[in-house]
Structure formats: structure tokens, C-alpha cells
Scaffold this active site. Sequence first.
Site, mmCIF file in Angstrom:
data_model
loop_
_atom_site.group_PDB
_atom_site.id
_atom_site.type_symbol
_atom_site.label_atom_id
_atom_site.label_comp_id
_atom_site.label_asym_id
_atom_site.label_seq_id
_atom_site.Cartn_x
_atom_site.Cartn_y
_atom_site.Cartn_z
ATOM 1 N N ASN A 49 47.375 55.329 86.428
ATOM 2 C CA ASN A 49 46.469 55.676 85.332
ATOM 3 C C ASN A 49 45.446 54.544 85.227
ATOM 4 O O ASN A 49 45.757 53.470 84.719
ATOM 5 C CB ASN A 49 47.289 55.808 84.039
ATOM 6 C CG ASN A 49 46.409 55.924 82.805
ATOM 7 O OD1 ASN A 49 45.217 56.197 82.903
ATOM 8 N ND2 ASN A 49 47.008 55.712 81.638
ATOM 9 N N LYS A 65 42.873 54.340 83.422
ATOM 10 C CA LYS A 65 42.265 54.188 82.087
ATOM 11 C C LYS A 65 40.746 54.049 82.255
ATOM 12 O O LYS A 65 40.172 54.695 83.112
ATOM 13 C CB LYS A 65 42.906 53.001 81.352
ATOM 14 C CG LYS A 65 44.434 53.095 81.362
ATOM 15 C CD LYS A 65 45.106 52.097 80.488
ATOM 16 C CE LYS A 65 46.614 52.299 80.576
ATOM 17 N NZ LYS A 65 47.359 51.458 79.655
ATOM 18 N N HIS A 67 48.799 60.314 75.807
ATOM 19 C CA HIS A 67 49.017 58.882 76.059
ATOM 20 C C HIS A 67 48.932 58.133 74.722
ATOM 21 O O HIS A 67 48.152 58.508 73.845
ATOM 22 C CB HIS A 67 47.955 58.368 77.039
ATOM 23 C CG HIS A 67 48.235 56.972 77.501
ATOM 24 N ND1 HIS A 67 47.915 55.873 76.748
ATOM 25 C CD2 HIS A 67 48.839 56.509 78.620
ATOM 26 C CE1 HIS A 67 48.306 54.785 77.392
ATOM 27 N NE2 HIS A 67 48.869 55.145 78.534
ATOM 28 N N GLU A 115 47.513 55.511 73.905
ATOM 29 C CA GLU A 115 46.157 55.057 73.540
ATOM 30 C C GLU A 115 45.361 56.201 72.911
ATOM 31 O O GLU A 115 44.565 55.987 72.003
ATOM 32 C CB GLU A 115 45.459 54.464 74.775
ATOM 33 C CG GLU A 115 46.016 53.080 75.092
ATOM 34 C CD GLU A 115 46.005 52.705 76.554
ATOM 35 O OE1 GLU A 115 45.262 53.311 77.346
ATOM 36 O OE2 GLU A 115 46.777 51.785 76.917
ATOM 37 N N GLU A 145 56.858 55.926 77.548
ATOM 38 C CA GLU A 145 56.067 54.702 77.553
ATOM 39 C C GLU A 145 56.183 54.010 76.200
ATOM 40 O O GLU A 145 55.440 54.340 75.265
ATOM 41 C CB GLU A 145 54.593 55.015 77.837
ATOM 42 C CG GLU A 145 54.350 55.687 79.170
ATOM 43 C CD GLU A 145 52.951 55.406 79.697
ATOM 44 O OE1 GLU A 145 52.842 54.935 80.816
ATOM 45 O OE2 GLU A 145 51.975 55.643 78.953
ATOM 46 N N GLY A 148 50.683 47.390 78.840
ATOM 47 C CA GLY A 148 49.640 46.382 79.014
ATOM 48 C C GLY A 148 49.999 45.020 78.443
ATOM 49 O O GLY A 148 49.154 44.140 78.334
ATOM 50 N N SER A 156 53.927 48.226 81.736
ATOM 51 C CA SER A 156 54.016 46.963 82.484
ATOM 52 C C SER A 156 54.860 47.060 83.751
ATOM 53 O O SER A 156 55.540 46.093 84.117
ATOM 54 C CB SER A 156 54.525 45.834 81.576
ATOM 55 O OG SER A 156 53.596 45.590 80.533
ATOM 56 N N GLY A 178 47.862 48.941 84.652
ATOM 57 C CA GLY A 178 47.230 47.769 85.262
ATOM 58 C C GLY A 178 47.541 47.583 86.737
ATOM 59 O O GLY A 178 46.651 47.264 87.542
HETATM 60 P P1 PGA Z 1 50.451 49.380 81.978
HETATM 61 O O1 PGA Z 1 50.022 50.795 81.378
HETATM 62 O O2 PGA Z 1 51.145 49.654 83.286
HETATM 63 O O3 PGA Z 1 49.157 48.621 82.156
HETATM 64 O O4 PGA Z 1 51.372 48.745 80.988
HETATM 65 C C1 PGA Z 1 50.855 51.909 81.512
HETATM 66 C C2 PGA Z 1 50.219 53.123 80.869
HETATM 67 O O5 PGA Z 1 49.596 52.978 79.803
HETATM 68 O O6 PGA Z 1 50.305 54.244 81.413
#
Ligand code: PGA
Length: 269
Positions: free
Chosen positions: A17, A19, A106, A108, A178, A184, A224, A246
Site C-alpha cells: 500500500n 499510500k 483503511h 487512515e 491493522e 507507520g 510496521s 512503508g
Molecule cells: P506500515 O503501514 O507498513 O507503514 O505500518 C501499513 C498500512 O497502513 O497498510
Amino acid sequence: MSEREVSVDRTPLIVGNWKMNHTRATARAFCAELGELHAERPLPAGIEIGIAPPFTSLDVVGDGLAELPVFLAAQDVHWEPSGAFTGEIAPGMLSELGCRMVIVGHSERRHLFGETDERVARKVAAVRDAGMVPILCVGETEDERDADRTRAVVESQLRKGLGKIQPGAPERLVVAYEPVWAIGTGRVATPQQVEEVHGFLRDVLASIGGQAFAGGVRILYGGSVKPGNAAGLAVLPHVDGFLVGGASLEASTFAELVHLLGGAPETGA
Ligand code: PGA
């Protein structure tokens, strides 16, 4: 525990992803590098690999991945097929570009953009109606975990998110757990925490659609995920793969995660 049906049909799945990262130019470079890595050491067969770029790079990434065993996914969608919805993207527009999966709900979107369970449920249904597979995200905040509400939160998100579809056809649904506090932040959930929630989500899926349904739905972990922690999570019985933020932005790191999930032996090359 003994009543849970663990299916052998849950092909491991990893989805990057991106983002709001990568321009069209850097997206093209990512695909070229992934192609070179694949030529040196083929991406493992027997798992499914997807990339969800920003909408503006969907065509570029679709073209760039055409020769690779990697499918195209999207990060969000609107539930209506067309209309006066300025700024939105319809499911048919995504399937036309070759998207096979769409991330829905998600954290976010939920926390930064006010996405409600009702909207998430409409999106899940619309994605399926358009012949694609929703990746329904659920997860608790740190406060909710501290208040011992993790199960209540993820169960509610899962039940409401699936509220507008008929369960059946488990291959037409992916769930991603998640934990918001792990996204993140570098704070990955422990294998025990992950397995407990994944097992619980599978039980909820069973109560919604029966054991065969629950046994066939893939449940991804996200938050993460990195090459240093992925192996310990990939072996968990109820973890069927990863949703990676990330660590999906660099082709070499993403390829490393793909190999870890695929369990491919080191070539030593
Ligand atoms: P992250 O994000 O691997 O950067 O923690 C995961 C996600 O939001 O799908």
C-alpha cells in the site's frame, strides 16, 4: 480452537500500500527495479503479490507490472458506479484499469477522513459487484487496546463492513488486521497479539458465514511489517499474508518481504 477449520486453500497474499507516495516517474522506476530483481531471482510462485499505488500511477504501474506475477490494486473507491461525486473514483474505473483488489476502510480513511462503517460496507459491496476483491481493514487504536476493547472494536468493524454482502465465496474477500498503533510507527504487534486477533476474527467470520467461509477468507496482518519481523509473523497459522505500507516503497525491500512470505530458499546469488 478445535472447531476452527483451517483451510489449505488460503494462498498467501502480500499487498503493498503505497499510500500518497511515488510519482509516476518513481513508480515506473520501482517497476523496472522489481523486474530486474525478478530476473535475478524469480518472485516465488504459489503466493499472490499486489501493489496499490495512488490513483495517478495506476496505469503506469499496471503497465510496469504486466510481465511480472504482480497484480494491481487500489487504495480506495466510491460505492456509486458514476455520478456527481467530485474527486471520487468509481469501482468500474478501477476494474477497467486492471485492478483486482481494493483496500477498503483503511484506518487512515477512517480516522483522518471520517470514513464510517456504513460507507465501508457500501464500498465492500460495490467492489465485489464490480468483480474485484475488497481488502477490508479493521484495527483498534492504542486507547481501545489499553481499555481492553480490541475484540469489540474489530468485531464491530468486521460485522458492519460485511453488512451489505452475502458471505459465501471466501476467495472474494480479504480481511486485514491493522492495529492503528502499529501503522507507520515501527511498533509491530507481537506474534501472540497478532495470532490472538486473527484467530478471533476467523471465529467472527465463522459466526457470520460458517466454517467453510471462515476457513477460506485470507486474513492479512499490517502495521510496521519489515524484513526483520515478517518471518516470525508469516508462520502464524491464522496469518495469511501482509498489507505493507512503508516497506513496500522500495522494490528491493518489498521483494525481500515477498520472498520471506513465499518461503523461497536463498539462492546465495
Ligand atoms: P506500515 O503501514 O507498513 O507503514 O505500518 C501499513 C498500512 O497502513 O497498510
